[in-house]
Design a protein around this motif. Structure first.
Motif, short mmCIF file in Angstrom:
data_model
loop_
_atom_site.label_atom_id
_atom_site.label_comp_id
_atom_site.label_asym_id
_atom_site.label_seq_id
_atom_site.Cartn_x
_atom_site.Cartn_y
_atom_site.Cartn_z
N SER A 1 27.27 -34.90 -96.07
CA SER A 1 27.85 -34.79 -97.42
C SER A 1 27.03 -35.58 -98.44
CB SER A 1 29.30 -35.30 -97.40
OG SER A 1 30.08 -34.54 -96.52
N LYS B 1 23.71 -33.92 -99.24
CA LYS B 1 23.92 -32.78 -100.13
C LYS B 1 24.11 -33.24 -101.57
CE LYS B 1 27.03 -28.85 -100.82
NZ LYS B 1 28.25 -28.15 -100.35
N GLU B 2 24.93 -34.28 -101.74
CA GLU B 2 25.18 -34.80 -103.09
C GLU B 2 23.90 -35.38 -103.69
OE1 GLU B 2 28.14 -37.96 -105.44
OE2 GLU B 2 28.30 -37.69 -103.27
N GLU C 1 29.73 -37.72 -92.75
CA GLU C 1 29.50 -38.38 -94.04
C GLU C 1 28.04 -38.29 -94.45
OE1 GLU C 1 29.94 -42.82 -96.12
OE2 GLU C 1 30.54 -42.49 -94.03
#
Length: 573
Positions: free
Chosen positions: A212, A215-216, A209
Protein backbone atom coordinates in the motif's frame (compact mmCIF):
# COMPACT_ATOMS: atom_id res chain seq x y z
CA UNK A 1 17.96 -66.92 -11.08
CA UNK A 2 20.96 -65.38 -12.80
CA UNK A 3 20.61 -66.24 -16.48
CA UNK A 4 23.57 -64.43 -17.98
CA UNK A 5 26.26 -61.88 -17.18
CA UNK A 6 28.38 -59.79 -19.52
CA UNK A 7 31.60 -58.19 -18.25
CA UNK A 8 33.68 -55.69 -20.26
CA UNK A 9 36.98 -54.02 -19.42
CA UNK A 10 36.90 -55.18 -15.82
CA UNK A 11 40.33 -55.80 -14.24
CA UNK A 12 42.00 -58.44 -16.44
CA UNK A 13 38.73 -59.28 -18.22
CA UNK A 14 38.51 -57.71 -21.68
CA UNK A 15 35.06 -59.02 -22.58
CA UNK A 16 33.24 -62.04 -21.20
CA UNK A 17 29.71 -63.37 -21.42
CA UNK A 18 28.71 -66.29 -19.21
CA UNK A 19 25.37 -68.08 -19.32
CA UNK A 20 24.21 -69.85 -16.16
CA UNK A 21 21.68 -72.58 -15.61
CA UNK A 22 19.73 -74.04 -12.71
CA UNK A 23 21.37 -76.37 -10.23
CA UNK A 24 25.03 -76.28 -9.21
CA UNK A 25 27.57 -74.52 -11.40
CA UNK A 26 31.21 -74.84 -10.32
CA UNK A 27 33.99 -72.51 -11.48
CA UNK A 28 37.51 -73.90 -11.31
CA UNK A 29 40.92 -72.88 -12.61
CA UNK A 30 44.42 -71.97 -11.51
CA UNK A 31 44.94 -69.40 -8.78
CA UNK A 32 44.92 -65.93 -10.32
CA UNK A 33 42.99 -66.99 -13.44
CA UNK A 34 40.17 -64.57 -12.63
CA UNK A 35 37.57 -66.67 -10.80
CA UNK A 36 37.20 -64.26 -7.89
CA UNK A 37 37.32 -61.31 -10.32
CA UNK A 38 34.14 -62.65 -11.91
CA UNK A 39 32.53 -62.81 -8.46
CA UNK A 40 33.77 -59.28 -7.74
CA UNK A 41 32.02 -58.12 -10.93
CA UNK A 42 28.78 -59.81 -9.87
CA UNK A 43 29.17 -58.19 -6.45
CA UNK A 44 29.42 -54.76 -8.07
CA UNK A 45 26.37 -55.56 -10.16
CA UNK A 46 24.30 -56.04 -7.00
CA UNK A 47 25.56 -52.91 -5.27
CA UNK A 48 29.02 -53.51 -3.80
CA UNK A 49 31.39 -50.56 -3.42
CA UNK A 50 33.10 -49.63 -6.71
CA UNK A 51 36.58 -48.35 -7.45
CA UNK A 52 38.46 -46.98 -10.47
CA UNK A 53 40.94 -49.80 -9.90
CA UNK A 54 38.39 -52.19 -11.41
CA UNK A 55 38.56 -50.41 -14.80
CA UNK A 56 40.88 -52.25 -17.18
CA UNK A 57 44.04 -50.26 -17.86
CA UNK A 58 43.71 -47.98 -20.88
CA UNK A 59 39.88 -48.11 -20.98
CA UNK A 60 37.30 -45.41 -20.22
CA UNK A 61 34.94 -47.59 -18.22
CA UNK A 62 34.11 -51.04 -16.95
CA UNK A 63 30.68 -52.41 -17.87
CA UNK A 64 28.77 -55.17 -16.11
CA UNK A 65 25.31 -56.33 -17.11
CA UNK A 66 23.29 -59.22 -15.72
CA UNK A 67 20.00 -60.82 -16.73
CA UNK A 68 17.84 -62.33 -13.97
CA UNK A 69 14.57 -64.22 -14.24
CA UNK A 70 12.13 -63.79 -11.35
CA UNK A 71 9.11 -65.71 -10.11
CA UNK A 72 5.59 -64.30 -10.28
CA UNK A 73 5.42 -63.94 -6.49
CA UNK A 74 8.92 -62.52 -5.91
CA UNK A 75 8.62 -59.62 -3.42
CA UNK A 76 10.99 -57.41 -5.44
CA UNK A 77 8.21 -56.94 -8.00
CA UNK A 78 6.23 -54.57 -5.77
CA UNK A 79 9.38 -52.56 -5.03
CA UNK A 80 10.16 -52.24 -8.74
CA UNK A 81 6.59 -51.21 -9.55
CA UNK A 82 6.80 -48.40 -6.99
CA UNK A 83 9.92 -47.10 -8.71
CA UNK A 84 8.23 -47.24 -12.12
CA UNK A 85 10.16 -50.25 -13.46
CA UNK A 86 8.25 -52.78 -15.56
CA UNK A 87 8.71 -56.52 -14.82
CA UNK A 88 5.84 -57.90 -16.92
CA UNK A 89 8.24 -60.17 -18.86
CA UNK A 90 9.51 -61.76 -15.60
CA UNK A 91 13.00 -60.46 -16.31
CA UNK A 92 15.24 -57.98 -14.51
CA UNK A 93 18.33 -56.55 -16.20
CA UNK A 94 20.86 -54.90 -13.92
CA UNK A 95 23.65 -52.81 -15.38
CA UNK A 96 26.50 -50.94 -13.76
CA UNK A 97 29.21 -48.88 -15.41
CA UNK A 98 32.25 -47.55 -13.56
CA UNK A 99 34.26 -44.86 -15.33
CA UNK A 100 37.99 -44.34 -14.97
CA UNK A 101 37.11 -41.16 -13.06
CA UNK A 102 35.26 -43.10 -10.40
CA UNK A 103 31.70 -42.30 -11.50
CA UNK A 104 29.20 -45.13 -11.05
CA UNK A 105 26.16 -45.38 -13.36
CA UNK A 106 23.39 -47.82 -12.39
CA UNK A 107 20.39 -49.03 -14.39
CA UNK A 108 17.53 -51.46 -13.76
CA UNK A 109 15.66 -52.56 -16.90
CA UNK A 110 17.20 -49.61 -18.72
CA UNK A 111 16.08 -47.01 -16.17
CA UNK A 112 18.70 -44.94 -14.38
CA UNK A 113 18.58 -45.58 -10.64
CA UNK A 114 20.62 -44.75 -7.55
CA UNK A 115 23.18 -47.19 -6.16
CA UNK A 116 20.92 -47.83 -3.15
CA UNK A 117 18.06 -48.94 -5.44
CA UNK A 118 20.42 -51.16 -7.46
CA UNK A 119 21.64 -52.69 -4.18
CA UNK A 120 18.06 -53.22 -2.93
CA UNK A 121 17.12 -55.03 -6.13
CA UNK A 122 20.37 -56.94 -6.61
CA UNK A 123 20.66 -58.27 -3.08
CA UNK A 124 17.07 -59.52 -3.20
CA UNK A 125 17.95 -61.60 -6.27
CA UNK A 126 21.38 -62.95 -5.39
CA UNK A 127 23.44 -63.60 -2.26
CA UNK A 128 27.22 -63.85 -2.32
CA UNK A 129 29.00 -65.80 0.39
CA UNK A 130 32.72 -65.14 0.14
CA UNK A 131 35.71 -66.15 2.25
CA UNK A 132 35.80 -62.80 4.03
CA UNK A 133 32.28 -63.42 5.31
CA UNK A 134 33.88 -65.76 7.84
CA UNK A 135 34.84 -62.51 9.54
CA UNK A 136 31.16 -61.95 10.28
CA UNK A 137 31.21 -64.96 12.59
CA UNK A 138 34.41 -63.72 14.19
CA UNK A 139 32.83 -60.37 15.13
CA UNK A 140 30.34 -60.69 18.01
CA UNK A 141 28.74 -57.36 17.06
CA UNK A 142 27.55 -59.03 13.82
CA UNK A 143 25.88 -61.97 15.56
CA UNK A 144 22.65 -60.05 16.15
CA UNK A 145 22.42 -59.41 12.42
CA UNK A 146 22.78 -63.13 11.69
CA UNK A 147 20.05 -64.04 14.19
CA UNK A 148 17.70 -61.34 12.88
CA UNK A 149 18.29 -62.54 9.32
CA UNK A 150 17.02 -65.97 10.41
CA UNK A 151 14.13 -64.51 12.44
CA UNK A 152 13.17 -61.89 9.83
CA UNK A 153 9.55 -62.92 9.31
CA UNK A 154 9.00 -63.64 13.00
CA UNK A 155 10.27 -60.28 14.27
CA UNK A 156 9.50 -58.02 11.28
CA UNK A 157 6.39 -56.29 12.66
CA UNK A 158 7.70 -56.07 16.23
CA UNK A 159 11.04 -54.66 15.08
CA UNK A 160 9.24 -52.07 12.92
CA UNK A 161 7.05 -50.98 15.86
CA UNK A 162 10.04 -50.94 18.18
CA UNK A 163 12.09 -48.70 15.90
CA UNK A 164 9.23 -46.20 15.61
CA UNK A 165 8.89 -46.04 19.40
CA UNK A 166 12.66 -45.88 19.86
CA UNK A 167 12.96 -42.89 17.52
CA UNK A 168 10.10 -41.13 19.33
CA UNK A 169 11.82 -41.72 22.68
CA UNK A 170 15.15 -40.58 21.25
CA UNK A 171 13.57 -37.33 20.03
CA UNK A 172 11.80 -36.64 23.34
CA UNK A 173 14.94 -37.41 25.32
CA UNK A 174 16.95 -35.05 23.16
CA UNK A 175 14.42 -32.28 23.74
CA UNK A 176 14.33 -32.97 27.46
CA UNK A 177 18.14 -32.85 27.74
CA UNK A 178 18.19 -29.62 25.75
CA UNK A 179 15.72 -28.05 28.20
CA UNK A 180 17.83 -29.22 31.12
CA UNK A 181 20.99 -27.65 29.80
CA UNK A 182 22.56 -24.27 30.63
CA UNK A 183 20.06 -21.98 32.39
CA UNK A 184 22.16 -18.94 31.49
CA UNK A 185 21.94 -19.88 27.82
CA UNK A 186 18.16 -20.10 28.06
CA UNK A 187 18.00 -16.75 29.90
CA UNK A 188 20.06 -15.14 27.15
CA UNK A 189 17.81 -16.72 24.57
CA UNK A 190 14.73 -15.34 26.33
CA UNK A 191 16.20 -11.80 26.43
CA UNK A 192 17.09 -12.00 22.76
CA UNK A 193 13.61 -13.17 21.76
CA UNK A 194 11.91 -10.50 23.87
CA UNK A 195 14.05 -7.82 22.18
CA UNK A 196 13.05 -9.12 18.75
CA UNK A 197 9.37 -9.21 19.68
CA UNK A 198 9.46 -5.64 21.06
CA UNK A 199 11.12 -4.40 17.88
CA UNK A 200 8.43 -5.98 15.69
CA UNK A 201 5.52 -4.92 17.94
CA UNK A 202 6.75 -1.31 18.12
CA UNK A 203 6.63 -1.15 14.33
CA UNK A 204 2.85 -1.85 14.47
CA UNK A 205 2.89 -3.55 11.10
CA UNK A 206 -0.26 -4.26 9.11
CA UNK A 207 -0.65 -7.02 6.51
CA UNK A 208 0.29 -5.81 3.01
CA UNK A 209 1.25 -2.41 4.43
CA UNK A 210 4.43 -2.30 2.34
CA UNK A 211 2.49 -2.77 -0.90
CA UNK A 212 0.00 0.00 0.00
CA UNK A 213 2.80 2.43 0.89
CA UNK A 214 4.75 1.70 -2.28
CA UNK A 215 1.60 2.39 -4.31
CA UNK A 216 0.97 5.67 -2.49
CA UNK A 217 4.63 6.72 -2.91
CA UNK A 218 4.41 6.09 -6.64
CA UNK A 219 1.29 8.26 -6.96
CA UNK A 220 2.77 11.12 -4.88
CA UNK A 221 6.01 11.03 -6.87
CA UNK A 222 4.04 11.51 -10.12
CA UNK A 223 1.16 13.70 -8.86
CA UNK A 224 1.78 16.57 -11.30
CA UNK A 225 1.75 14.31 -14.35
CA UNK A 226 -1.31 12.48 -12.98
CA UNK A 227 -3.17 15.80 -12.58
CA UNK A 228 -2.33 16.82 -16.17
CA UNK A 229 -3.48 13.52 -17.67
CA UNK A 230 -6.71 13.45 -15.68
CA UNK A 231 -7.41 17.09 -16.68
CA UNK A 232 -6.93 16.30 -20.36
CA UNK A 233 -9.20 13.28 -20.03
CA UNK A 234 -11.92 15.36 -18.29
CA UNK A 235 -11.73 18.15 -20.88
CA UNK A 236 -12.09 15.60 -23.68
CA UNK A 237 -15.30 14.32 -22.11
CA UNK A 238 -17.01 17.47 -20.73
CA UNK A 239 -17.86 20.84 -22.35
CA UNK A 240 -19.44 22.22 -25.48
CA UNK A 241 -18.59 20.17 -28.53
CA UNK A 242 -16.90 17.49 -26.42
CA UNK A 243 -17.65 13.76 -26.09
CA UNK A 244 -20.58 14.04 -23.67
CA UNK A 245 -22.15 16.84 -25.72
CA UNK A 246 -22.01 14.78 -28.90
CA UNK A 247 -23.30 11.60 -27.20
CA UNK A 248 -26.17 13.68 -25.66
CA UNK A 249 -27.13 14.76 -29.19
CA UNK A 250 -26.91 11.17 -30.35
CA UNK A 251 -29.35 10.16 -27.60
CA UNK A 252 -31.84 12.82 -28.73
CA UNK A 253 -31.63 11.65 -32.36
CA UNK A 254 -31.93 7.92 -31.53
CA UNK A 255 -34.97 8.65 -29.34
CA UNK A 256 -36.82 10.07 -32.36
CA UNK A 257 -35.64 7.15 -34.48
CA UNK A 258 -36.94 4.65 -31.89
CA UNK A 259 -40.37 6.28 -32.02
CA UNK A 260 -40.46 5.48 -35.73
CA UNK A 261 -38.68 2.07 -35.64
CA UNK A 262 -39.23 0.11 -32.41
CA UNK A 263 -36.22 -2.10 -33.17
CA UNK A 264 -33.97 0.93 -32.45
CA UNK A 265 -35.09 0.85 -28.78
CA UNK A 266 -32.20 -1.54 -28.07
CA UNK A 267 -29.67 0.91 -29.55
CA UNK A 268 -31.24 3.76 -27.59
CA UNK A 269 -30.75 1.81 -24.37
CA UNK A 270 -27.11 1.07 -25.21
CA UNK A 271 -26.23 4.69 -26.07
CA UNK A 272 -28.03 5.95 -22.94
CA UNK A 273 -26.00 3.49 -20.80
CA UNK A 274 -22.78 4.72 -22.44
CA UNK A 275 -23.77 8.32 -21.70
CA UNK A 276 -24.53 7.59 -18.05
CA UNK A 277 -21.25 5.64 -17.67
CA UNK A 278 -19.15 8.45 -19.19
CA UNK A 279 -20.93 11.08 -17.09
CA UNK A 280 -20.14 9.04 -13.96
CA UNK A 281 -16.50 8.62 -15.04
CA UNK A 282 -16.16 12.35 -15.73
CA UNK A 283 -17.51 13.12 -12.25
CA UNK A 284 -15.09 10.63 -10.62
CA UNK A 285 -12.15 12.08 -12.56
CA UNK A 286 -13.07 15.61 -11.45
CA UNK A 287 -13.28 14.50 -7.80
CA UNK A 288 -9.91 12.74 -8.05
CA UNK A 289 -8.35 15.87 -9.55
CA UNK A 290 -9.68 17.97 -6.69
CA UNK A 291 -8.19 15.49 -4.16
CA UNK A 292 -4.71 15.53 -5.69
CA UNK A 293 -2.19 17.57 -3.81
CA UNK A 294 1.60 17.20 -3.65
CA UNK A 295 2.61 16.86 0.02
CA UNK A 296 6.40 16.58 0.46
CA UNK A 297 5.97 15.79 4.17
CA UNK A 298 3.72 12.81 3.42
CA UNK A 299 6.22 11.51 0.86
CA UNK A 300 9.01 11.76 3.47
CA UNK A 301 6.84 9.88 5.97
CA UNK A 302 6.25 7.09 3.47
CA UNK A 303 9.96 6.82 2.64
CA UNK A 304 10.83 6.63 6.34
CA UNK A 305 8.17 3.99 6.98
CA UNK A 306 9.32 1.85 4.05
CA UNK A 307 12.92 2.09 5.25
CA UNK A 308 11.82 0.81 8.66
CA UNK A 309 9.87 -2.08 7.09
CA UNK A 310 12.81 -3.01 4.82
CA UNK A 311 15.14 -3.02 7.83
CA UNK A 312 12.80 -5.49 9.57
CA UNK A 313 12.59 -7.58 6.39
CA UNK A 314 16.36 -7.99 6.33
CA UNK A 315 16.20 -9.41 9.87
CA UNK A 316 12.94 -11.32 10.10
CA UNK A 317 11.45 -12.15 6.68
CA UNK A 318 11.06 -11.21 3.06
CA UNK A 319 7.50 -9.90 3.46
CA UNK A 320 5.44 -8.21 6.17
CA UNK A 321 3.46 -11.44 6.50
CA UNK A 322 6.66 -13.43 7.18
CA UNK A 323 7.72 -10.86 9.79
CA UNK A 324 4.36 -11.21 11.57
CA UNK A 325 4.62 -15.04 11.39
CA UNK A 326 8.12 -14.82 12.88
CA UNK A 327 6.72 -12.70 15.70
CA UNK A 328 4.04 -15.34 16.37
CA UNK A 329 6.70 -18.06 16.61
CA UNK A 330 8.75 -15.88 18.95
CA UNK A 331 5.73 -15.44 21.22
CA UNK A 332 5.28 -19.21 21.42
CA UNK A 333 8.94 -19.78 22.28
CA UNK A 334 8.92 -16.96 24.83
CA UNK A 335 5.87 -18.56 26.42
CA UNK A 336 7.68 -21.90 26.56
CA UNK A 337 10.87 -20.40 28.00
CA UNK A 338 8.92 -18.34 30.52
CA UNK A 339 7.21 -21.54 31.71
CA UNK A 340 10.32 -23.74 31.63
CA UNK A 341 9.52 -25.79 34.73
CA UNK A 342 6.03 -26.65 33.53
CA UNK A 343 7.33 -27.45 30.05
CA UNK A 344 10.15 -29.59 31.44
CA UNK A 345 7.77 -31.51 33.69
CA UNK A 346 5.35 -32.17 30.84
CA UNK A 347 8.18 -33.24 28.56
CA UNK A 348 9.65 -35.52 31.21
CA UNK A 349 6.26 -37.15 31.73
CA UNK A 350 5.88 -37.74 28.00
CA UNK A 351 9.45 -39.05 27.77
CA UNK A 352 8.95 -41.51 30.64
CA UNK A 353 5.76 -42.82 29.08
CA UNK A 354 7.60 -43.25 25.79
CA UNK A 355 10.43 -45.08 27.59
CA UNK A 356 7.94 -47.60 29.00
CA UNK A 357 6.59 -48.20 25.48
CA UNK A 358 10.13 -48.76 24.19
CA UNK A 359 10.94 -51.17 27.03
CA UNK A 360 7.73 -53.15 26.53
CA UNK A 361 8.38 -53.51 22.80
CA UNK A 362 12.05 -54.36 23.46
CA UNK A 363 10.96 -57.13 25.85
CA UNK A 364 8.67 -58.58 23.18
CA UNK A 365 11.53 -58.42 20.67
CA UNK A 366 13.84 -60.21 23.11
CA UNK A 367 11.31 -63.00 23.64
CA UNK A 368 10.91 -63.50 19.88
CA UNK A 369 14.68 -63.55 19.40
CA UNK A 370 15.06 -66.20 22.09
CA UNK A 371 12.46 -68.38 20.36
CA UNK A 372 14.22 -67.85 17.02
CA UNK A 373 17.63 -68.56 18.59
CA UNK A 374 16.43 -71.92 19.87
CA UNK A 375 15.17 -72.87 16.41
CA UNK A 376 18.34 -71.56 14.76
CA UNK A 377 20.53 -73.67 17.05
CA UNK A 378 18.43 -76.74 16.31
CA UNK A 379 18.62 -76.24 12.55
CA UNK A 380 22.34 -75.46 12.51
CA UNK A 381 23.16 -78.45 14.71
CA UNK A 382 21.39 -80.68 12.20
CA UNK A 383 23.45 -79.20 9.36
CA UNK A 384 26.70 -79.48 11.35
CA UNK A 385 26.04 -83.16 11.97
CA UNK A 386 25.98 -83.66 8.19
CA UNK A 387 29.33 -81.87 8.07
CA UNK A 388 30.98 -84.23 10.57
CA UNK A 389 30.59 -81.92 13.54
CA UNK A 390 28.00 -84.13 15.23
CA UNK A 391 29.54 -83.63 18.67
CA UNK A 392 29.48 -79.84 18.43
CA UNK A 393 27.17 -77.89 20.70
CA UNK A 394 26.01 -74.40 19.71
CA UNK A 395 24.41 -71.81 21.97
CA UNK A 396 23.09 -68.35 21.18
CA UNK A 397 23.47 -66.16 24.25
CA UNK A 398 21.20 -63.13 24.43
CA UNK A 399 22.11 -60.62 27.14
CA UNK A 400 21.31 -56.99 27.85
CA UNK A 401 23.29 -54.22 26.22
CA UNK A 402 25.84 -52.47 28.42
CA UNK A 403 25.80 -49.21 26.47
CA UNK A 404 23.40 -47.14 24.44
CA UNK A 405 20.52 -44.89 25.46
CA UNK A 406 19.50 -45.58 29.08
CA UNK A 407 15.96 -46.32 30.19
CA UNK A 408 15.19 -46.23 33.91
CA UNK A 409 12.76 -48.86 35.14
CA UNK A 410 11.56 -49.63 38.64
CA UNK A 411 14.00 -52.53 38.90
CA UNK A 412 17.11 -51.17 37.19
CA UNK A 413 18.58 -49.17 34.34
CA UNK A 414 18.70 -50.80 30.92
CA UNK A 415 20.25 -49.68 27.65
CA UNK A 416 18.68 -49.71 24.22
CA UNK A 417 19.72 -48.85 20.68
CA UNK A 418 17.97 -48.87 17.33
CA UNK A 419 17.85 -52.69 17.28
CA UNK A 420 16.56 -53.27 20.80
CA UNK A 421 18.12 -54.12 24.15
CA UNK A 422 19.91 -57.31 23.13
CA UNK A 423 23.54 -58.28 22.77
CA UNK A 424 23.87 -61.57 20.88
CA UNK A 425 26.91 -63.83 20.86
CA UNK A 426 27.40 -67.35 19.55
CA UNK A 427 29.05 -69.92 21.83
CA UNK A 428 30.25 -73.34 20.71
CA UNK A 429 31.91 -76.49 21.97
CA UNK A 430 33.34 -78.34 18.97
CA UNK A 431 34.11 -81.57 20.80
CA UNK A 432 32.29 -83.68 23.33
CA UNK A 433 33.00 -82.85 26.96
CA UNK A 434 34.27 -79.35 26.26
CA UNK A 435 32.59 -76.31 27.84
CA UNK A 436 30.86 -73.73 25.67
CA UNK A 437 33.17 -70.86 24.73
CA UNK A 438 32.81 -67.81 22.46
CA UNK A 439 32.84 -68.94 18.84
CA UNK A 440 35.53 -66.37 18.08
CA UNK A 441 38.00 -68.13 20.39
CA UNK A 442 37.60 -71.83 19.75
CA UNK A 443 36.80 -72.50 16.09
CA UNK A 444 39.49 -73.36 13.54
CA UNK A 445 39.43 -72.21 9.93
CA UNK A 446 37.87 -75.44 8.70
CA UNK A 447 35.28 -75.37 11.47
CA UNK A 448 34.41 -71.77 10.67
CA UNK A 449 33.88 -72.74 7.02
CA UNK A 450 31.52 -75.53 8.01
CA UNK A 451 29.62 -73.39 10.53
CA UNK A 452 29.18 -70.62 7.98
CA UNK A 453 28.03 -73.08 5.33
CA UNK A 454 25.56 -74.57 7.79
CA UNK A 455 24.20 -71.10 8.54
CA UNK A 456 23.93 -70.23 4.84
CA UNK A 457 22.09 -73.48 4.23
CA UNK A 458 19.62 -72.67 7.00
CA UNK A 459 19.22 -68.99 6.11
CA UNK A 460 18.64 -69.78 2.44
CA UNK A 461 15.31 -71.38 3.38
CA UNK A 462 14.05 -68.14 4.90
CA UNK A 463 15.14 -65.75 2.15
CA UNK A 464 13.52 -65.08 -1.21
CA UNK A 465 16.95 -65.05 -2.85
CA UNK A 466 16.97 -67.76 -5.53
CA UNK A 467 20.65 -67.51 -6.52
CA UNK A 468 23.57 -68.15 -4.18
CA UNK A 469 27.27 -67.72 -4.86
CA UNK A 470 29.87 -69.49 -2.75
CA UNK A 471 33.39 -68.13 -3.20
CA UNK A 472 35.89 -70.70 -1.84
CA UNK A 473 33.86 -71.52 1.26
CA UNK A 474 35.65 -74.86 1.40
CA UNK A 475 38.98 -73.34 2.46
CA UNK A 476 40.78 -75.27 5.18
CA UNK A 477 38.99 -78.62 4.75
CA UNK A 478 39.86 -81.94 3.13
CA UNK A 479 38.98 -85.61 3.12
CA UNK A 480 35.53 -86.67 4.25
CA UNK A 481 34.74 -83.14 5.43
CA UNK A 482 35.37 -81.89 1.89
CA UNK A 483 32.99 -84.54 0.60
CA UNK A 484 30.31 -83.56 3.12
CA UNK A 485 30.66 -79.88 2.12
CA UNK A 486 30.30 -80.86 -1.54
CA UNK A 487 27.12 -82.78 -0.81
CA UNK A 488 25.78 -79.94 1.33
CA UNK A 489 26.37 -77.39 -1.42
CA UNK A 490 24.69 -79.71 -3.91
CA UNK A 491 21.62 -80.10 -1.68
CA UNK A 492 21.31 -76.32 -1.46
CA UNK A 493 21.38 -76.21 -5.27
CA UNK A 494 18.32 -78.46 -5.51
CA UNK A 495 16.08 -75.57 -4.44
CA UNK A 496 18.29 -72.57 -5.32
CA UNK A 497 20.64 -71.80 -8.16
CA UNK A 498 24.19 -72.13 -6.79
CA UNK A 499 27.38 -70.81 -8.37
CA UNK A 500 30.50 -71.99 -6.57
CA UNK A 501 34.21 -71.27 -6.89
CA UNK A 502 36.16 -74.17 -5.47
CA UNK A 503 39.57 -75.79 -5.35
CA UNK A 504 38.12 -79.06 -4.04
CA UNK A 505 37.72 -81.90 -6.55
CA UNK A 506 34.85 -83.27 -4.45
CA UNK A 507 32.84 -80.07 -5.01
CA UNK A 508 33.71 -79.95 -8.71
CA UNK A 509 32.52 -83.55 -9.12
CA UNK A 510 29.09 -82.68 -7.71
CA UNK A 511 28.53 -79.92 -10.28
CA UNK A 512 25.67 -79.98 -12.75
CA UNK A 513 27.67 -77.55 -14.90
CA UNK A 514 31.43 -77.05 -14.84
CA UNK A 515 33.10 -73.85 -16.09
CA UNK A 516 36.87 -73.63 -16.45
CA UNK A 517 38.51 -70.22 -15.93
CA UNK A 518 41.94 -69.50 -17.34
CA UNK A 519 44.20 -66.60 -18.29
CA UNK A 520 45.35 -66.16 -21.86
CA UNK A 521 47.67 -63.68 -23.49
CA UNK A 522 46.13 -61.70 -26.32
CA UNK A 523 47.96 -58.88 -28.11
CA UNK A 524 50.50 -58.65 -25.30
CA UNK A 525 47.67 -58.30 -22.74
CA UNK A 526 46.40 -60.89 -20.27
CA UNK A 527 42.70 -61.64 -20.37
CA UNK A 528 40.35 -64.14 -18.69
CA UNK A 529 38.37 -66.75 -20.63
CA UNK A 530 35.61 -69.16 -19.60
CA UNK A 531 35.08 -72.62 -21.10
CA UNK A 532 32.19 -74.97 -20.42
CA UNK A 533 33.66 -78.43 -19.90
CA UNK A 534 32.27 -81.64 -21.39
CA UNK A 535 32.58 -84.98 -19.59
CA UNK A 536 36.10 -85.71 -20.86
CA UNK A 537 37.43 -82.24 -20.05
CA UNK A 538 35.75 -82.38 -16.63
CA UNK A 539 37.63 -85.57 -15.84
CA UNK A 540 40.93 -83.93 -16.84
CA UNK A 541 40.23 -80.79 -14.78
CA UNK A 542 39.25 -82.74 -11.67
CA UNK A 543 42.36 -84.88 -12.13
CA UNK A 544 44.42 -81.69 -12.24
CA UNK A 545 42.75 -80.53 -9.01
CA UNK A 546 43.65 -83.86 -7.40
CA UNK A 547 47.27 -84.19 -8.51
CA UNK A 548 48.38 -80.63 -9.05
CA UNK A 549 50.56 -79.67 -12.04
CA UNK A 550 51.03 -83.09 -13.65
CA UNK A 551 47.88 -85.04 -14.49
CA UNK A 552 48.69 -88.73 -13.95
CA UNK A 553 46.74 -91.78 -15.02
CA UNK A 554 45.98 -92.52 -11.38
CA UNK A 555 44.62 -89.01 -10.92
CA UNK A 556 42.33 -89.53 -13.91
CA UNK A 557 41.06 -92.78 -12.42
CA UNK A 558 40.42 -91.02 -9.12
CA UNK A 559 38.59 -88.25 -10.98
CA UNK A 560 36.36 -90.75 -12.79
CA UNK A 561 35.62 -92.48 -9.50
CA UNK A 562 34.70 -89.13 -7.91
CA UNK A 563 32.34 -88.33 -10.79
CA UNK A 564 30.71 -91.76 -10.60
CA UNK A 565 30.24 -91.44 -6.85
CA UNK A 566 28.78 -87.95 -7.32
CA UNK A 567 26.23 -89.28 -9.82
CA UNK A 568 25.14 -91.97 -7.34
CA UNK A 569 24.71 -89.36 -4.59
CA UNK A 570 22.66 -87.14 -6.91
CA UNK A 571 20.48 -90.06 -7.97
CA UNK A 572 19.78 -91.03 -4.36
CA UNK A 573 19.15 -87.43 -3.17
Amino acid sequence: MLEEITIKNFAIIEELTISFQTGLTVLTGETGAGKSIIIDAIGLLIGARGSVEFVRHGQDRAEIEGLFSIEKDHPIRSFLEKTGIDTSDDMVILRRDITNRGKSICRVNGKLVTLSILREVGQSLLDIHAQHEHQELMQPEKHLTILDRFAKEMIKETLFDYKNRYHTYQRLRSQWRKWQENDQEMANRLDFLQYQLREIEQASLSPNEDFSLEKERHVLSHSEKLYQQLGSTYNSLNGEGKALDWIGQAVAHIEEAAQIDSEMAVQLERIQEALFTLEESASDIRNRMEAISFDPNRLNEIEARLDEINRLKRKYGETVEEILEHAARIEEEIDSLSNKEEKLAALEKEMNASALDVKAEADTLTDLRKQAAAQLVQDIMKELADLYMEHARLHVEITNLTSGIPIHTEEREVYVNENGQDHVQFYIATNAGEPLKPLTKVASGGEISRIMLAMKTVLARFQHVTSLIFDEVDTGVSGRVAQSIAEKIYRVSTHSQVICISHLPQVAAMADHHLFIEKREKKDRVTTTVTSLNDEKRTEEIARMISGVEVTALAKENAKELLQMAEKIKTNS
